[in-house]
Design a protein around this motif. Sequence first.
Motif, PDB file in Angstrom:
ATOM      1  N   THR A 240       5.037  37.713 -52.158  1.00 58.37           N
ATOM      2  CA  THR A 240       3.918  37.081 -52.862  1.00 58.37           C
ATOM      3  C   THR A 240       4.043  35.565 -52.955  1.00 58.37           C
ATOM      4  OG1 THR A 240       5.086  37.634 -54.926  1.00 58.37           O
ATOM      5  CG2 THR A 240       3.343  39.110 -54.213  1.00 58.37           C
ATOM      6  N   ARG A 241       5.081  34.983 -52.351  1.00 61.55           N
ATOM      7  CA  ARG A 241       5.222  33.524 -52.351  1.00 61.55           C
ATOM      8  C   ARG A 241       4.887  32.923 -50.995  1.00 61.55           C
ATOM      9  NH1 ARG A 241       5.151  30.533 -56.518  1.00 61.55           N
ATOM     10  NH2 ARG A 241       6.710  29.068 -55.722  1.00 61.55           N
TER      11      ARG A 241
ATOM     12  N   ASP B 203      -1.394  43.691 -59.808  1.00 64.76           N
ATOM     13  CA  ASP B 203      -0.631  43.672 -61.056  1.00 64.76           C
ATOM     14  C   ASP B 203       0.848  43.416 -60.765  1.00 64.76           C
ATOM     15  OD1 ASP B 203       0.456  46.160 -60.181  1.00 64.76           O
ATOM     16  OD2 ASP B 203      -1.185  47.237 -61.155  1.00 64.76           O
ATOM     17  N   ALA B 204       1.611  43.257 -61.853  1.00 64.44           N
ATOM     18  CA  ALA B 204       3.031  42.927 -61.732  1.00 64.44           C
ATOM     19  C   ALA B 204       3.815  44.056 -61.059  1.00 64.44           C
ATOM     20  CB  ALA B 204       3.618  42.641 -63.118  1.00 64.44           C
ATOM     21  N   LYS B 205       3.423  45.308 -61.304  1.00 63.31           N
ATOM     22  CA  LYS B 205       4.113  46.438 -60.695  1.00 63.31           C
ATOM     23  C   LYS B 205       3.960  46.399 -59.178  1.00 63.31           C
ATOM     24  CE  LYS B 205       4.296  51.498 -60.666  1.00 63.31           C
ATOM     25  NZ  LYS B 205       3.714  52.748 -61.220  1.00 63.31           N
ATOM     26  N   GLU B 206       2.746  46.114 -58.724  1.00 64.08           N
ATOM     27  CA  GLU B 206       2.516  46.033 -57.286  1.00 64.08           C
ATOM     28  C   GLU B 206       3.283  44.865 -56.682  1.00 64.08           C
ATOM     29  OE1 GLU B 206      -1.256  47.235 -54.934  1.00 64.08           O
ATOM     30  OE2 GLU B 206      -1.539  45.106 -55.421  1.00 64.08           O
TER      31      GLU B 206
ATOM     32  N   LYS C 175       6.152  43.664 -57.660  1.00 67.16           N
ATOM     33  CA  LYS C 175       7.549  44.073 -57.533  1.00 67.16           C
ATOM     34  C   LYS C 175       7.751  44.988 -56.328  1.00 67.16           C
ATOM     35  CE  LYS C 175       8.963  43.630 -62.377  1.00 67.16           C
ATOM     36  NZ  LYS C 175       9.467  44.355 -63.577  1.00 67.16           N
ATOM     37  N   THR C 176       6.799  45.885 -56.115  1.00 67.16           N
ATOM     38  CA  THR C 176       6.899  46.791 -54.969  1.00 67.16           C
ATOM     39  C   THR C 176       6.867  46.006 -53.666  1.00 67.16           C
ATOM     40  OG1 THR C 176       5.785  48.560 -56.189  1.00 67.16           O
ATOM     41  CG2 THR C 176       5.815  48.740 -53.788  1.00 67.16           C
ATOM     42  N   PHE C 177       5.929  45.084 -53.558  1.00 62.16           N
ATOM     43  CA  PHE C 177       5.796  44.290 -52.338  1.00 62.16           C
ATOM     44  C   PHE C 177       7.040  43.445 -52.098  1.00 62.16           C
ATOM     45  CE2 PHE C 177       0.867  44.143 -52.692  1.00 62.16           C
ATOM     46  CZ  PHE C 177       0.818  45.489 -52.366  1.00 62.16           C
TER      47      PHE C 177
ATOM     48  N   SER D 153       9.800  55.186 -42.128  1.00 59.75           N
ATOM     49  CA  SER D 153      10.854  56.154 -42.483  1.00 59.75           C
ATOM     50  C   SER D 153      10.265  57.456 -43.019  1.00 59.75           C
ATOM     51  CB  SER D 153      11.822  55.549 -43.504  1.00 59.75           C
ATOM     52  OG  SER D 153      12.445  54.406 -42.974  1.00 59.75           O
ATOM     53  N   GLY D 154       9.273  57.968 -42.331  1.00 61.25           N
ATOM     54  CA  GLY D 154       8.697  59.256 -42.709  1.00 61.25           C
ATOM     55  C   GLY D 154       7.194  59.186 -42.876  1.00 61.25           C
ATOM     56  N   ASN D 155       6.511  60.309 -42.571  1.00 63.07           N
ATOM     57  CA  ASN D 155       5.044  60.285 -42.635  1.00 63.07           C
ATOM     58  C   ASN D 155       4.506  60.240 -44.061  1.00 63.07           C
ATOM     59  OD1 ASN D 155       5.432  62.916 -43.525  1.00 63.07           O
ATOM     60  ND2 ASN D 155       4.740  63.865 -41.616  1.00 63.07           N
ATOM     61  N   ALA D 156       5.371  60.428 -45.053  1.00 56.74           N
ATOM     62  CA  ALA D 156       4.922  60.357 -46.445  1.00 56.74           C
ATOM     63  C   ALA D 156       5.062  58.957 -47.026  1.00 56.74           C
ATOM     64  CB  ALA D 156       5.722  61.350 -47.297  1.00 56.74           C
ATOM     65  N   ASN D 157       5.490  57.996 -46.208  1.00 57.09           N
ATOM     66  CA  ASN D 157       5.817  56.667 -46.741  1.00 57.09           C
ATOM     67  C   ASN D 157       4.917  55.547 -46.238  1.00 57.09           C
ATOM     68  OD1 ASN D 157       8.062  57.822 -48.079  1.00 57.09           O
ATOM     69  ND2 ASN D 157       9.310  57.614 -46.237  1.00 57.09           N
ATOM     70  N   PHE D 158       3.769  55.883 -45.696  1.00 55.81           N
ATOM     71  CA  PHE D 158       2.884  54.826 -45.179  1.00 55.81           C
ATOM     72  C   PHE D 158       2.202  54.023 -46.288  1.00 55.81           C
ATOM     73  CE2 PHE D 158       2.602  57.605 -41.268  1.00 55.81           C
ATOM     74  CZ  PHE D 158       3.189  56.686 -40.417  1.00 55.81           C
ATOM     75  N   SER D 159       2.035  54.627 -47.444  1.00 56.34           N
ATOM     76  CA  SER D 159       1.210  54.021 -48.494  1.00 56.34           C
ATOM     77  C   SER D 159       1.594  52.589 -48.870  1.00 56.34           C
ATOM     78  CB  SER D 159       1.216  54.903 -49.744  1.00 56.34           C
ATOM     79  OG  SER D 159       0.490  54.296 -50.786  1.00 56.34           O
ATOM     80  N   PRO D 160       2.873  52.294 -49.213  1.00 49.94           N
ATOM     81  CA  PRO D 160       3.188  50.913 -49.623  1.00 49.94           C
ATOM     82  C   PRO D 160       2.942  49.894 -48.512  1.00 49.94           C
ATOM     83  CG  PRO D 160       5.194  52.217 -49.368  1.00 49.94           C
ATOM     84  CD  PRO D 160       4.056  53.171 -49.320  1.00 49.94           C
ATOM     85  N   PHE D 161       3.176  50.287 -47.262  1.00 46.09           N
ATOM     86  CA  PHE D 161       2.938  49.360 -46.153  1.00 46.09           C
ATOM     87  C   PHE D 161       1.449  49.073 -45.991  1.00 46.09           C
ATOM     88  CE2 PHE D 161       6.940  51.513 -45.223  1.00 46.09           C
ATOM     89  CZ  PHE D 161       7.769  50.440 -44.961  1.00 46.09           C
ATOM     90  N   LEU D 162       0.640  50.107 -46.168  1.00 38.00           N
ATOM     91  CA  LEU D 162      -0.813  49.912 -46.073  1.00 38.00           C
ATOM     92  C   LEU D 162      -1.321  49.063 -47.230  1.00 38.00           C
ATOM     93  CD1 LEU D 162      -1.959  53.481 -44.947  1.00 38.00           C
ATOM     94  CD2 LEU D 162      -1.798  51.396 -43.564  1.00 38.00           C
TER      95      LEU D 162
END
Length: 587
Positions: free
Chosen positions: A326-327, A347-350, A352-354, A404-413
């Motif tokens: 985010t910088r 938000d702040a949670k997102e 931190k995830t990014f 790293s798995g088909n269940a993990n696309f969400s954060p990258f998207l």
Amino acid sequence: MKIKSFEFAHIKSFKSLRFDLEKTSVLIGQNDHGKSSILKVIDIVLNQLDEKAIELGALHPDLAERLLPIFHVNAKARRITITYSDIDKDKQLHITVRQDLTFTVLETIEKGAKTTSASIDVLKKLRNHNRFVLIPALRDATSPRFQELFSKMLRVHGLAKIIPDSAGGTPREYRTLKDIRDRISSTIKPFINEALLPQIEEHFGFKTQHKLALKFDVDVQDVGEWILDNLRLGFQMTDDGDTTLALSEAGSGVQSGVLLALHRLEQQAAQNPGIQFILAVEEPEAFLHPQKQKELYQDIRSAQSDNLRVIVTTHSPYIVAETPFTRLGLVKKVGQHSALHIAEVKDAKEQKTFDAYSDDVNSLLFFADKVVFVEGESDARVIKLLLEKKFGAQSHRISIISASGNANFSPFLRMIRAWSAAYIPHLVVTDFDSLTKSTERAVLVGAKAAGYVLTGEALFHTKVDAALDKEEAEFSEVSIEATTLFKSAGLNVFVFTSDLEYALIATTNKAAAARVLTEVSNNGVDYSSGYDLNMLKRQIGSKGVPMNAMDKPPFKKPFIHRMIADTIELHNSHADIQRLLNVIETL
């Protein structure tokens, strides 16, 4: 009066730009897209407009060339707006540049208004309270700029106490320099006394009352200046210090690092808490080894404080990987027009995830023309090789990121959606099983979690489940329909008819693939005989859709899959391979 942001309207290649110092610390982007232009415009406003230019409201043509837009704007304002805080209130100052090279400085934009003395006072105060230091990418220890800065630091930190100013100094200072001068004089005198002076006396022609003598006519102040002018930096090559390598003979990266160090030493933010220092460094990584880049950048970041901000432009994947997601600010040009893009975080949670993904993802996202998200390491290795076969050297413009798995696309998207305004073409590549109940329809769930709205999903589920009892043609039809479903939601998804492994071996490369398996096996089996096409596919780990699965395929290793991919001739490859490469090409 701390500056918070700059806004450009029709300045250089920017139609509009907002550069928030509190949000963006690293500028990235391709060459000639406008990163340096941002810093140079700020440098002009805070440093290069001299008192006379401000009073007259007229730009020097050289400065105008670095400010005026490179495209036609007709009657639209060419403006730089500075937002600053003053006693806990945000205020603005507007500098409007005209085509005739005149400019106005106003606190409030008004048609036909002229610069006021109050506005000029505000600009002067902003410049006094905000020190902007621009360190260009080209840094050379032999340059006049380097020597000037080094001499300045010698005065302040090295010789200030020993060299008296023109008004004199303490007796101790004077004696120290006088001793240097006298020792030089006593060393020189014997040579002159023995050689030149007798010759002069011999040709004098008459007797003098006093003998000729040598006087070393150098002021103590001159000795001090001579010391300053002739000290040079170098590296001690031996323990006794007798052998020194001149800095100008050292590597370019080291020279660059020394100049950066001198600039950081010069700013003195800690000694001036009432002033905001903005240190802008172009390409701190210049000529440095990757590990040194990381060390230097971490040191620069750790030096930041409440009144010291550091802005960096860079092409280094190592620096970008060390920067929070985010910088970052992405400068991107489309045609003649540049724009600065930043992440839109809800938000702040997102945030931190990014930021948690930054080290692996940043450089792959922002240094690519296109991005392909895949399920795992095998997919990444194989698709990278296939792209090299298809596009040659230009394949390096395409980044492959493993989720790293088909269940993990969400954060990258979600991450790439945060940069939607920058429009980074991207594609999700997944296997057919990510549509099925067995994986809880992983790719569909991930897309929805990332904010994509899928319509007609229930009917699509029915078609997926019905295809499981059919042949390859039905799987292929559903895979293509999946692409259409996601496309309607604004997401590019490619679904293999079965999976990547299933598509790696076709009739045309069956024999070559069998030889690879025979070479890498340790069981003595010759896979060139007794194995049909489907049997070979099962050996490398196909999940069995649309064919029966094996429990433990013996060759499910990324490096083996890559070796088999190397046997593929694209024009004779499986239809899924050709379809995938065509989709990537048209992104």
